[in-house]
Design a protein around this motif. Structure first.
Motif, PDB file in Angstrom:
ATOM      1  N   ARG A  79       0.834  -1.213   0.000  1.00 50.01           N
ATOM      2  CA  ARG A  79       0.000   0.000   0.000  1.00 50.01           C
ATOM      3  C   ARG A  79       0.863   1.256   0.000  1.00 50.01           C
ATOM      4  O   ARG A  79       0.547   2.242  -0.677  1.00 50.01           O
ATOM      5  N   VAL A  80       1.980   1.228   0.743  1.00 45.52           N
ATOM      6  CA  VAL A  80       2.903   2.362   0.744  1.00 45.52           C
ATOM      7  C   VAL A  80       3.495   2.555  -0.650  1.00 45.52           C
ATOM      8  O   VAL A  80       3.577   3.679  -1.162  1.00 45.52           O
ATOM      9  N   LEU A  81       3.901   1.464  -1.281  1.00 46.49           N
ATOM     10  CA  LEU A  81       4.467   1.554  -2.624  1.00 46.49           C
ATOM     11  C   LEU A  81       3.438   2.095  -3.621  1.00 46.49           C
ATOM     12  O   LEU A  81       3.775   2.888  -4.504  1.00 46.49           O
ATOM     13  N   ALA A  82       2.185   1.674  -3.474  1.00 47.43           N
ATOM     14  CA  ALA A  82       1.138   2.167  -4.373  1.00 47.43           C
ATOM     15  C   ALA A  82       0.975   3.673  -4.259  1.00 47.43           C
ATOM     16  O   ALA A  82       0.796   4.382  -5.258  1.00 47.43           O
ATOM     17  N   GLY A  83       1.061   4.183  -3.026  1.00 43.50           N
ATOM     18  CA  GLY A  83       0.905   5.611  -2.820  1.00 43.50           C
ATOM     19  C   GLY A  83       2.033   6.443  -3.377  1.00 43.50           C
ATOM     20  O   GLY A  83       1.893   7.667  -3.535  1.00 43.50           O
ATOM     21  N   GLN A  84       3.155   5.806  -3.707  1.00 38.15           N
ATOM     22  CA  GLN A  84       4.302   6.521  -4.248  1.00 38.15           C
ATOM     23  C   GLN A  84       4.305   6.568  -5.777  1.00 38.15           C
ATOM     24  O   GLN A  84       5.187   7.193  -6.366  1.00 38.15           O
ATOM     25  N   ARG A  85       3.318   5.946  -6.420  1.00 37.05           N
ATOM     26  CA  ARG A  85       3.272   5.972  -7.879  1.00 37.05           C
ATOM     27  C   ARG A  85       2.774   7.331  -8.381  1.00 37.05           C
ATOM     28  O   ARG A  85       2.198   8.116  -7.648  1.00 37.05           O
ATOM     29  N   THR A  86       3.007   7.584  -9.641  1.00 36.62           N
ATOM     30  CA  THR A  86       2.713   8.885 -10.243  1.00 36.62           C
ATOM     31  C   THR A  86       1.211   9.183 -10.212  1.00 36.62           C
ATOM     32  O   THR A  86       0.407   8.381 -10.698  1.00 36.62           O
ATOM     33  N   PRO A  87       0.807  10.310  -9.655  1.00 35.55           N
ATOM     34  CA  PRO A  87      -0.627  10.658  -9.625  1.00 35.55           C
ATOM     35  C   PRO A  87      -1.159  10.945 -11.027  1.00 35.55           C
ATOM     36  O   PRO A  87      -0.404  11.254 -11.952  1.00 35.55           O
TER      37      PRO A  87
ATOM     38  N   ARG B 149     -18.202  -1.828  -3.914  1.00 33.15           N
ATOM     39  CA  ARG B 149     -17.169  -2.578  -4.643  1.00 33.15           C
ATOM     40  C   ARG B 149     -16.249  -3.284  -3.647  1.00 33.15           C
ATOM     41  O   ARG B 149     -16.044  -2.811  -2.532  1.00 33.15           O
ATOM     42  N   GLY B 150     -15.710  -4.409  -4.065  1.00 30.50           N
ATOM     43  CA  GLY B 150     -14.772  -5.160  -3.244  1.00 30.50           C
ATOM     44  C   GLY B 150     -13.474  -5.376  -3.980  1.00 30.50           C
ATOM     45  O   GLY B 150     -13.423  -5.329  -5.218  1.00 30.50           O
ATOM     46  N   ALA B 151     -12.411  -5.611  -3.222  1.00 35.49           N
ATOM     47  CA  ALA B 151     -11.105  -5.861  -3.832  1.00 35.49           C
ATOM     48  C   ALA B 151     -10.333  -6.851  -2.979  1.00 35.49           C
ATOM     49  O   ALA B 151     -10.371  -6.811  -1.746  1.00 35.49           O
ATOM     50  N   LEU B 152      -9.616  -7.732  -3.664  1.00 33.14           N
ATOM     51  CA  LEU B 152      -8.726  -8.676  -3.006  1.00 33.14           C
ATOM     52  C   LEU B 152      -7.377  -7.999  -2.814  1.00 33.14           C
ATOM     53  O   LEU B 152      -6.789  -7.493  -3.774  1.00 33.14           O
ATOM     54  N   PHE B 153      -6.903  -7.970  -1.560  1.00 28.88           N
ATOM     55  CA  PHE B 153      -5.602  -7.372  -1.259  1.00 28.88           C
ATOM     56  C   PHE B 153      -4.579  -8.483  -1.077  1.00 28.88           C
ATOM     57  O   PHE B 153      -4.728  -9.346  -0.205  1.00 28.88           O
ATOM     58  N   VAL B 154      -3.553  -8.452  -1.940  1.00 33.15           N
ATOM     59  CA  VAL B 154      -2.566  -9.516  -1.992  1.00 33.15           C
ATOM     60  C   VAL B 154      -1.207  -8.997  -1.540  1.00 33.15           C
ATOM     61  O   VAL B 154      -0.569  -9.525  -0.638  1.00 33.15           O
ATOM     62  N   GLY B 155      -0.761  -7.933  -2.186  1.00 36.37           N
ATOM     63  CA  GLY B 155       0.564  -7.384  -1.962  1.00 36.37           C
ATOM     64  C   GLY B 155       1.175  -7.024  -3.298  1.00 36.37           C
ATOM     65  O   GLY B 155       0.510  -7.071  -4.339  1.00 36.37           O
ATOM     66  N   GLU B 156       2.436  -6.634  -3.280  1.00 35.47           N
ATOM     67  CA  GLU B 156       3.159  -6.372  -4.525  1.00 35.47           C
ATOM     68  C   GLU B 156       4.043  -7.578  -4.809  1.00 35.47           C
ATOM     69  O   GLU B 156       4.676  -8.122  -3.896  1.00 35.47           O
ATOM     70  N   ALA B 157       4.080  -7.992  -6.069  1.00 32.40           N
ATOM     71  CA  ALA B 157       4.734  -9.247  -6.430  1.00 32.40           C
ATOM     72  C   ALA B 157       5.772  -9.052  -7.522  1.00 32.40           C
ATOM     73  O   ALA B 157       5.808  -8.022  -8.206  1.00 32.40           O
ATOM     74  N   VAL B 158       6.615 -10.071  -7.656  1.00 30.81           N
ATOM     75  CA  VAL B 158       7.564 -10.132  -8.761  1.00 30.81           C
ATOM     76  C   VAL B 158       7.275 -11.376  -9.588  1.00 30.81           C
ATOM     77  O   VAL B 158       6.820 -12.396  -9.066  1.00 30.81           O
ATOM     78  N   VAL B 159       7.518 -11.260 -10.880  1.00 28.00           N
ATOM     79  CA  VAL B 159       7.449 -12.383 -11.809  1.00 28.00           C
ATOM     80  C   VAL B 159       8.738 -12.367 -12.608  1.00 28.00           C
ATOM     81  O   VAL B 159       9.107 -11.319 -13.148  1.00 28.00           O
TER      82      VAL B 159
ATOM     83  N   ILE C 290       6.729  -9.544  -2.635  1.00 27.08           N
ATOM     84  CA  ILE C 290       7.878  -8.771  -2.150  1.00 27.08           C
ATOM     85  C   ILE C 290       7.732  -8.583  -0.643  1.00 27.08           C
ATOM     86  O   ILE C 290       6.706  -8.116  -0.155  1.00 27.08           O
ATOM     87  N   ASP C 291       8.771  -8.950   0.101  1.00 22.91           N
ATOM     88  CA  ASP C 291       8.771  -8.754   1.545  1.00 22.91           C
ATOM     89  C   ASP C 291       9.064  -7.292   1.879  1.00 22.91           C
ATOM     90  O   ASP C 291       9.770  -6.604   1.123  1.00 22.91           O
TER      91      ASP C 291
ATOM     92  N   SER D 281      -5.871  -5.785  -5.921  1.00 21.83           N
ATOM     93  CA  SER D 281      -4.885  -4.711  -5.787  1.00 21.83           C
ATOM     94  C   SER D 281      -3.481  -5.183  -6.138  1.00 21.83           C
ATOM     95  O   SER D 281      -2.543  -4.383  -6.072  1.00 21.83           O
ATOM     96  N   GLU D 282      -3.319  -6.453  -6.481  1.00 24.80           N
ATOM     97  CA  GLU D 282      -1.985  -7.003  -6.747  1.00 24.80           C
ATOM     98  C   GLU D 282      -1.283  -6.246  -7.873  1.00 24.80           C
ATOM     99  O   GLU D 282      -1.858  -6.024  -8.943  1.00 24.80           O
ATOM    100  N   PHE D 283      -0.027  -5.865  -7.620  1.00 23.96           N
ATOM    101  CA  PHE D 283       0.777  -5.140  -8.590  1.00 23.96           C
ATOM    102  C   PHE D 283       1.997  -5.997  -8.908  1.00 23.96           C
ATOM    103  O   PHE D 283       2.671  -6.503  -8.002  1.00 23.96           O
ATOM    104  N   LEU D 284       2.281  -6.174 -10.208  1.00 26.30           N
ATOM    105  CA  LEU D 284       3.337  -7.073 -10.657  1.00 26.30           C
ATOM    106  C   LEU D 284       4.535  -6.308 -11.198  1.00 26.30           C
ATOM    107  O   LEU D 284       4.385  -5.339 -11.942  1.00 26.30           O
ATOM    108  N   ASN D 285       5.718  -6.761 -10.822  1.00 27.53           N
ATOM    109  CA  ASN D 285       6.979  -6.302 -11.402  1.00 27.53           C
ATOM    110  C   ASN D 285       7.507  -7.464 -12.240  1.00 27.53           C
ATOM    111  O   ASN D 285       7.915  -8.493 -11.691  1.00 27.53           O
ATOM    112  N   LEU D 286       7.479  -7.312 -13.562  1.00 26.78           N
ATOM    113  CA  LEU D 286       7.867  -8.394 -14.469  1.00 26.78           C
ATOM    114  C   LEU D 286       9.337  -8.278 -14.865  1.00 26.78           C
ATOM    115  O   LEU D 286       9.829  -7.172 -15.117  1.00 26.78           O
TER     116      LEU D 286
END
Length: 372
Positions: A161-169, A214-224, A263-264, A302-307
């Motif tokens: 969630r912290v990382l999401a808030g740092q993305r470009t508005p 609305r509902g959302a599944l909160f997973v975290g930020e991930a790497v692939v 991502i830990d 909310s899952e965000f992927l870094n490929l």
């Protein structure tokens, strides 16, 4: 009514407000110090512990006249640490005050140097605040020990969630007026969490739309990371059982995928990619190439992927079992030629979206990578 002396993270007043569920204006707070004690960092952790130490001074705050409900909320938040309370005399500008002090079990943690609130606020406060919000949302609905058992996924979600808030508005929209939240609810929490919101958003004609749930599944930020050997022109895939695919009614819930994982907190995406390659395939990557950053399913998660494409020497790799038993992982790996990889994309063999996405990125850049 109870007086409490705080010496650590709860001296951060927004966190104290979150835990107590009421604003600081309704609290009797004063700066205080406890003589003969020191606030020390805990090895491997971001929070401190207090210990008796002749000649030292522990600085903090004292909060007076806390109710039984306030103390219950504090114990719930700290439920995973089993602190004991000891009444001590603390000094304030108004004189000496008897206050309860939370002490950890002796010898539980290895203590290091001095802990400083300002350093913690700069580095860790936003993530801890996000985690505290989720923890306290379950006060009265889940036991403290159940929350304590889920600290790791809670912190992973908070970090994301912290990382999401740092993305470009969005330069064309103002969230303070273009989204109106009527209510928030935490509906489920385990390894993942499910949250609901009632909201209105600004429509393209300029008006606010109706209130929607609305509902959302909160997973975290991930790497692939798709490991690729440009000399042998092959990739490494891993196969594992996927419960959501089974739960959907699919008769083939074992799925071939790239290496992937969450991502830990404190990790960079690159560090997480290298760690996951070791854990899932026993593979050391030579180089990581960014292949995109995106949400996996914007309508539900909310899952965000870094490929990444991970360049590696796969010549000595043999199919093997991998994964962490403590995380319930049972993974096997396999080498697939580039031609078979793309054939699988064209024939709808691969059912994992990140695999198809990284395969298409590789197809676009393969010639350049092989020449290099």
């Amino acid at each position: 009514m109870t007086n409490l002396f705080f010496y650590g993270t709860l001296c951060h007043l927004p966190l104290l407000e979150c835990v107590l569920g009421r604003p600081r204006a309704n609290l009797h707070i004063a700066d205080a110090r406890l003589v003969g004690h020191a606030v020390c960092s805990v090895a491997g952790e971001t929070f401190p512990a207090i210990t008796a130490r002749p000649g030292a001074i522990a600085w903090g705050i004292v909060v007076r006249d806390l109710s039984d409900e306030d103390v219950a909320r504090l114990r719930y938040y700290e439920g995973g640490f089993d602190y004991g309370q000891t009444p001590l005399q603390v000094e304030t500008a108004e004189g000496m005050v008897t206050a309860q002090v939370f002490f950890p079990e002796p010898g539980r943690w290895a203590l290091t140097g001095a802990w400083h609130l300002a350093d913690w606020q700069r580095a860790h406060a936003p993530m801890v605040m996000a985690a505290a919000e989720e923890i306290m949302a379950w006060y009265g609905r889940k036991l403290a020990e159940d929350i304590a058992a889920r600290y790791t996924p809670i912190n992973i979600r908070a970090h994301a969630r912290v990382l999401a808030g740092q993305r470009t508005p969005d330069p064309d929209r103002d969230l303070t007026r273009d989204v109106v939240v009527q209510a928030r609810r935490h509906a489920y929490m385990n390894f993942f969490s499910l949250r609901e919101v009632d909201l209105q958003f600004r429509q393209h004609d300029g008006s606010l739309g109706p209130v929607l749930n609305r509902g959302a599944l909160f997973v975290g930020e991930a790497v692939v990371v798709l490991p690729y050997d440009p000399v042998r022109d092959c990739v490494l895939l891993v196969e594992q059982f996927r419960a959501p695919v089974f739960m959907a009614g699919d008769p083939a819930p074992w799925v071939w995928e790239p290496v992937a994982g969450l991502i830990d907190p404190g990790e960079t995406p690159e560090q997480a990619a290298r760690r996951e390659a070791q854990e899932e395939a026993g593979l050391t990557l030579d180089r990581l190439l960014p292949a995109g950053r995106m949400y996996s399913s914007t309508g539900s998660s909310s899952e965000f992927l870094n490929l990444f494409i991970g360049l590696a020497d796969l010549g000595g790799h043999h199919p093997q079992d991998g994964g962490l038993a403590e995380e319930g992982e049972d993974i096997r790996s396999r080498l697939v030629s580039f031609d078979k990889l793309i054939e699988g994309v064209d024939n709808d063999r691969w059912r994992d979206m990140p695999l198809v996405t990284t395969a298409l990125w590789l197809a676009r850049h393969r010639d350049r990578l092989r020449q290099a």
